[in-house]
Enzyme design. Structure first.
Site, PDB file in Angstrom:
ATOM      1  N   GLU A 179      -5.072  10.616 -46.005  1.00 12.98           N
ATOM      2  CA  GLU A 179      -5.699  11.483 -47.001  1.00 12.98           C
ATOM      3  C   GLU A 179      -4.756  12.506 -47.624  1.00 12.98           C
ATOM      4  O   GLU A 179      -5.190  13.468 -48.245  1.00 12.98           O
ATOM      5  CB  GLU A 179      -6.928  12.204 -46.412  1.00 12.98           C
ATOM      6  CG  GLU A 179      -8.071  11.250 -46.167  1.00 12.98           C
ATOM      7  CD  GLU A 179      -9.359  11.943 -45.760  1.00 12.98           C
ATOM      8  OE1 GLU A 179      -9.442  13.190 -45.865  1.00 12.98           O
ATOM      9  OE2 GLU A 179     -10.286  11.239 -45.324  1.00 12.98           O
ATOM     10  N   TYR A 181      -2.736  14.538 -46.009  1.00 12.36           N
ATOM     11  CA  TYR A 181      -2.457  15.690 -45.156  1.00 12.36           C
ATOM     12  C   TYR A 181      -1.019  15.615 -44.625  1.00 12.36           C
ATOM     13  O   TYR A 181      -0.250  14.718 -44.983  1.00 12.36           O
ATOM     14  CB  TYR A 181      -3.476  15.771 -44.031  1.00 12.36           C
ATOM     15  CG  TYR A 181      -4.864  16.174 -44.504  1.00 12.36           C
ATOM     16  CD1 TYR A 181      -5.090  17.430 -45.069  1.00 12.36           C
ATOM     17  CD2 TYR A 181      -5.954  15.309 -44.383  1.00 12.36           C
ATOM     18  CE1 TYR A 181      -6.355  17.797 -45.515  1.00 12.36           C
ATOM     19  CE2 TYR A 181      -7.221  15.671 -44.820  1.00 12.36           C
ATOM     20  CZ  TYR A 181      -7.418  16.921 -45.389  1.00 12.36           C
ATOM     21  OH  TYR A 181      -8.665  17.290 -45.823  1.00 12.36           O
ATOM     22  N   ARG A 229      -5.421   7.743 -37.454  1.00 13.81           N
ATOM     23  CA  ARG A 229      -6.014   7.427 -38.761  1.00 13.81           C
ATOM     24  C   ARG A 229      -4.879   7.240 -39.756  1.00 13.81           C
ATOM     25  O   ARG A 229      -4.217   8.191 -40.167  1.00 13.81           O
ATOM     26  CB  ARG A 229      -6.957   8.537 -39.204  1.00 13.81           C
ATOM     27  CG  ARG A 229      -7.774   8.179 -40.433  1.00 13.81           C
ATOM     28  CD  ARG A 229      -8.983   9.065 -40.547  1.00 13.81           C
ATOM     29  NE  ARG A 229      -9.659   8.906 -41.816  1.00 13.81           N
ATOM     30  CZ  ARG A 229     -10.744   9.589 -42.163  1.00 13.81           C
ATOM     31  NH1 ARG A 229     -11.263  10.458 -41.311  1.00 13.81           N
ATOM     32  NH2 ARG A 229     -11.303   9.408 -43.334  1.00 13.81           N
ATOM     33  N   HIS A 267      -6.402  12.928 -51.328  1.00 15.87           N
ATOM     34  CA  HIS A 267      -7.396  13.747 -52.029  1.00 15.87           C
ATOM     35  C   HIS A 267      -7.049  13.911 -53.504  1.00 15.87           C
ATOM     36  O   HIS A 267      -7.939  14.064 -54.344  1.00 15.87           O
ATOM     37  CB  HIS A 267      -7.511  15.123 -51.378  1.00 15.87           C
ATOM     38  CG  HIS A 267      -8.210  15.118 -50.068  1.00 15.87           C
ATOM     39  ND1 HIS A 267      -9.404  14.460 -49.867  1.00 15.87           N
ATOM     40  CD2 HIS A 267      -7.899  15.684 -48.871  1.00 15.87           C
ATOM     41  CE1 HIS A 267      -9.797  14.621 -48.614  1.00 15.87           C
ATOM     42  NE2 HIS A 267      -8.901  15.342 -47.987  1.00 15.87           N
ATOM     43  N   GLN A 354     -22.972  15.327 -53.054  1.00 14.98           N
ATOM     44  CA  GLN A 354     -23.403  16.632 -53.551  1.00 14.98           C
ATOM     45  C   GLN A 354     -23.559  17.696 -52.468  1.00 14.98           C
ATOM     46  O   GLN A 354     -23.290  18.876 -52.711  1.00 14.98           O
ATOM     47  CB  GLN A 354     -24.718  16.480 -54.328  1.00 14.98           C
ATOM     48  CG  GLN A 354     -24.547  15.725 -55.625  1.00 14.98           C
ATOM     49  CD  GLN A 354     -25.826  15.635 -56.425  1.00 14.98           C
ATOM     50  OE1 GLN A 354     -26.658  16.535 -56.407  1.00 14.98           O
ATOM     51  NE2 GLN A 354     -26.018  14.528 -57.124  1.00 14.98           N
TER      52      GLN A 354
END
Length: 693
Positions: A179, A181, A229, A267, A354
């Site tokens: 992601e 990181y 991961r 991201h 949301q």
């Protein structure tokens, strides 16, 4: 892949999903099924005094049948925190407090891993550090380049956090290596510009995660799950190649990894990976390819939300487990319902983001649009009622459906009354928007829940306050929703003018040149609807072309660095103008994690976006507009149709009439407050009201 770890489906013929629900023997421990609750930061990790809420949150999912849980991310040191001093796992006191979490999960026979996550340049503080001095588009702070001593210290901090996790009763840890990181930042040339022992070649860029893995394994011993991961595709320029990812996996396996969880995209990637428009199981082929390269179990993730899809993946690929985070927010009993053969009763995640990811990235506590109890297990409870009431719920949109089902679940006698011939309200409209087809899952769920709880449903019924009063209901809930608001524009009654409901729900014909008035969420949805061919569902191949995603890897030939190619969006069948009265870029108030997808989608379809618009009149020529307070630059948009998406008006007249008659009435959802359509608020209000009655 080590095929000996799989229990053949034939050994458990009675199970409805024999692969998904079969055990997995890891040697040192056994998982009771192949369902993994993937990591999702809830916000409670940041506050030590909220440990009881976390224990209740994970405990409810363990009771719901999941085999393995991964916590939200905890930083191994203060530099790795998202926000200074938040969410660290660095002391014995913190570890001791986590016994409440591990005990709550173990009580129900599930296993749980602590995720160790260093944010790197994604940190929201001025002490952010990374492999090199770079800036991320997601934060205002520029990261500092880590000196060698800090890299070695950080590796030791990972090992210390893992050792503390073992003392806290965790069954293992997950190292967040994807992601975008910190670990991912060391692996990609985009963010690692070093030429020392920690960068310059793929082998040196891999050294950081490999050393972390080795030191963790040395710290915790052999009988502790070490899950990594791994990013299977970065979707950023100068990301990793497939060959580099495979080489990393093999080195990590040798260093002590027991399981690979998989990650897709950073991201900051400009490829959507988690929104509802992404096809189901879009990235499974990457996971299958990795599983063929390693001898430990591999977990598939991203856009898998129903047992049928998960079972098919396990049956047809070399994947060993299925990770789902948001689906277990939406329904903590997902596994138990699958095991009971009741998948139609699952409250299916629709990947709207949301209340989960949008909250997480705004540093709010996480919940779920469809399940407002998520993250509020100790506060919002649907307990059996002590006194059953006779309740009418008028309106079968999201607010009315949530109210009716929750009331019936508590034991009340509920009658649901709807003027349309179908349930769904605004969700029925949303389900027709390209990329939102999975909203139909929510309508299926509510329909089955109404039947399951024996709610009396009256469709095609326009009921009055007098009739409701005469039927003797103890309470009446008014959830009559909204109606499209028609702005005061000269000529708005012209035959070319349609409402968004006319176009999407009723299917009224629309010409080749269209002006859409209103650039909120509905305006964007309608623009996507109008610029998509009559068969709106994109198949996986077309979706990849649309977003510039390379074909899944072929280990023999590799693929482009970062997994991205030039996008090739399909042509629009119409010329569309999207207009707003407010000046400035359109779509600024769309969802934090999904809004950019909608903005990119209509841009790719060449929708003409105009802001600061005055709507002067509509006539046979088309839509007459000017700009700004001075009404300058007059022009005529020669369109065939004008579609109005200019907000809504609450339909609450029935509530006022009931109050006047002295009937005990309540109002929820759009009938209470129209604004921009807000299903999150509507479902939460309905559920909270049902809990209180």
């Amino acid at each position: 892949m080590n095929t000996s770890i799989r229990r053949p489906a034939a050994e458990q013929p009675a199970l409805p999903y024999p692969n998904l629900l079969s055990e997995l023997d890891l040697g040192r421990t056994r998982l009771k099924n192949r369902v993994v609750m993937g990591s999702m930061h809830t916000g409670y990790e940041d506050y030590p005094w909220m440990i009881d809420k976390l224990a209740a949150y994970y405990g409810e999912r363990a009771a719901g049948g999941v085999g393995l849980i991964v916590t939200g991310g905890y930083a191994p040191n203060y530099l790795g925190s998202t926000v200074p001093l938040f969410g660290q796992f660095t002391t014995k006191l913190v570890a001791k407090s986590h016994r409440k979490i591990t005990d709550a999960v173990h009580e129900h026979g599930a296993k749980i891993l602590l995720q160790i996550l260093h944010t790197g340049r994604y940190a929201f503080h001025p002490l952010a550090v990374s492999a090199s001095a770079t800036s991320a588009p997601t934060t205002p702070f520029r990261a500092w380049k880590m000196p060698g001593w800090l890299i070695r210290s950080t590796i030791r901090d990972y090992a210390r956090a893992a050792k503390l996790a073992k003392a806290a009763g965790y069954d293992g840890i997950e190292v967040m290596g994807g992601e975008g990181y910190l670990i991912n930042q060391f692996l990609a040339p985009l963010t690692n510009k070093r030429t020392d022992e920690w960068g310059g070649t793929p082998q040196k860029r891999r050294r950081f995660p490999v050393e972390i893995t080795r030191q963790i394994r040395a710290a915790v011993g052999p009988d502790f799950i070490l899950q990594f991961r791994i990013s299977l595709v970065d979707y950023v320029p100068e990301g990793q190649t497939w060959e580099e990812i495979v080489a990393l996996a093999k080195e990590l396996e040798e260093a002590g990894v027991d399981i690979f969880n998989t990650d897709i995209g950073w991201h900051e990637a400009r490829v959507p990976t988690i929104v509802t428009s992404v096809p189901s199981g879009a990235f499974v082929e990457y996971t299958h390819a990795l599983a063929q390269q390693v001898d430990v179990p591999v977990i598939a993730s991203n856009r898998i939300n129903m047992p049928e899809a998960a079972e098919q993946i396990l049956a047809e690929t070399d994947v060993d487990l299925i990770s789902m985070a948001r689906p277990l927010l939406a329904d903590p009993n997902w596994v138990n319902k699958a095991k009971a053969g009741q998948s139609d009763l699952i409250n299916t995640c629709i990947a709207c983001n949301q209340a989960c990811l949008d909250h997480a990235f705004a540093h709010k506590t996480v919940s779920c649009l469809l399940n407002p109890r998520a993250g509020r297990e100790t506060q919002l409870q649907l307990l059996p009622t002590r006194k059953a009431k006779k309740v009418a719920v008028v309106g079968a949109g999201p607010a009315g459906l949530a109210t009716a089902v929750s009331l019936a679940e508590r034991g009340h006698s509920v009658t649901l009354i709807e003027g349309d011939d179908r349930i769904g309200g605004q969700f029925l409209i949303a389900s027709k928007i390209p990329g939102k087809e999975e909203f139909r899952h929510t309508l299926r769920y509510f329909q089955k829940q109404l039947e399951h709880h024996k709610v009396q449903v009256r469709l095609n019924t326009r009921i009055t306050a007098a009739q409701l009063s005469a039927e003797g209901f103890d309470d009446v809930v008014v959830a009559t929703g909204v109606a499209p608001r028609m702005p005061r524009i000269p000529g708005v009654e012209h035959p070319m003018v349609l409402s968004y409901a006319d176009v999407v729900k009723e299917g009224k014909p629309v010409g080749k040149r269209v002006a859409v008035i209103g650039a909120g969420g509905i305006g964007f949805d309608v623009s996507e609807f109008l610029t998509t061919e009559d068969s709106p569902t994109l198949h996986l191949k077309e979706w990849r072309q649309e977003w510039g995603v390379s074909d899944p890897v072929d280990p023999a030939r590799g693929g482009p660095r970062g997994g991205i190619v030039a996008p090739k969006p399909g042509p629009s069948p119409r010329e569309v103008y999207l207009l707003a009265r407010t000046p400035g870029p359109l779509g600024r108030k769309l969802g934090k994690t999904s809004g950019w997808v909608h903005r990119a989608a209509i841009k790719a379809k060449k929708v003409v976006q105009l802001s600061g618009v005055n709507y002067e009149k509509i006539d046979d020529q088309g839509l007459h507009i000017t700009f700004g307070e001075e009404h300058k630059d007059p022009r005529v948009l020669e369109v065939d149709n004008v579609v109005i998406c200019a907000g809504q008006e609450s339909q609450r007249g029935l509530y006022d009439e009931l109050v006047a008659k002295g009937v005990r009435a309540h109002v929820v959802g759009g009938a209470l407050l129209a604004g921009e359509l807000d299903a999150k608020r509507a479902i939460r209000q309905g559920t909270e009201l049902a809990a209180a009655l």
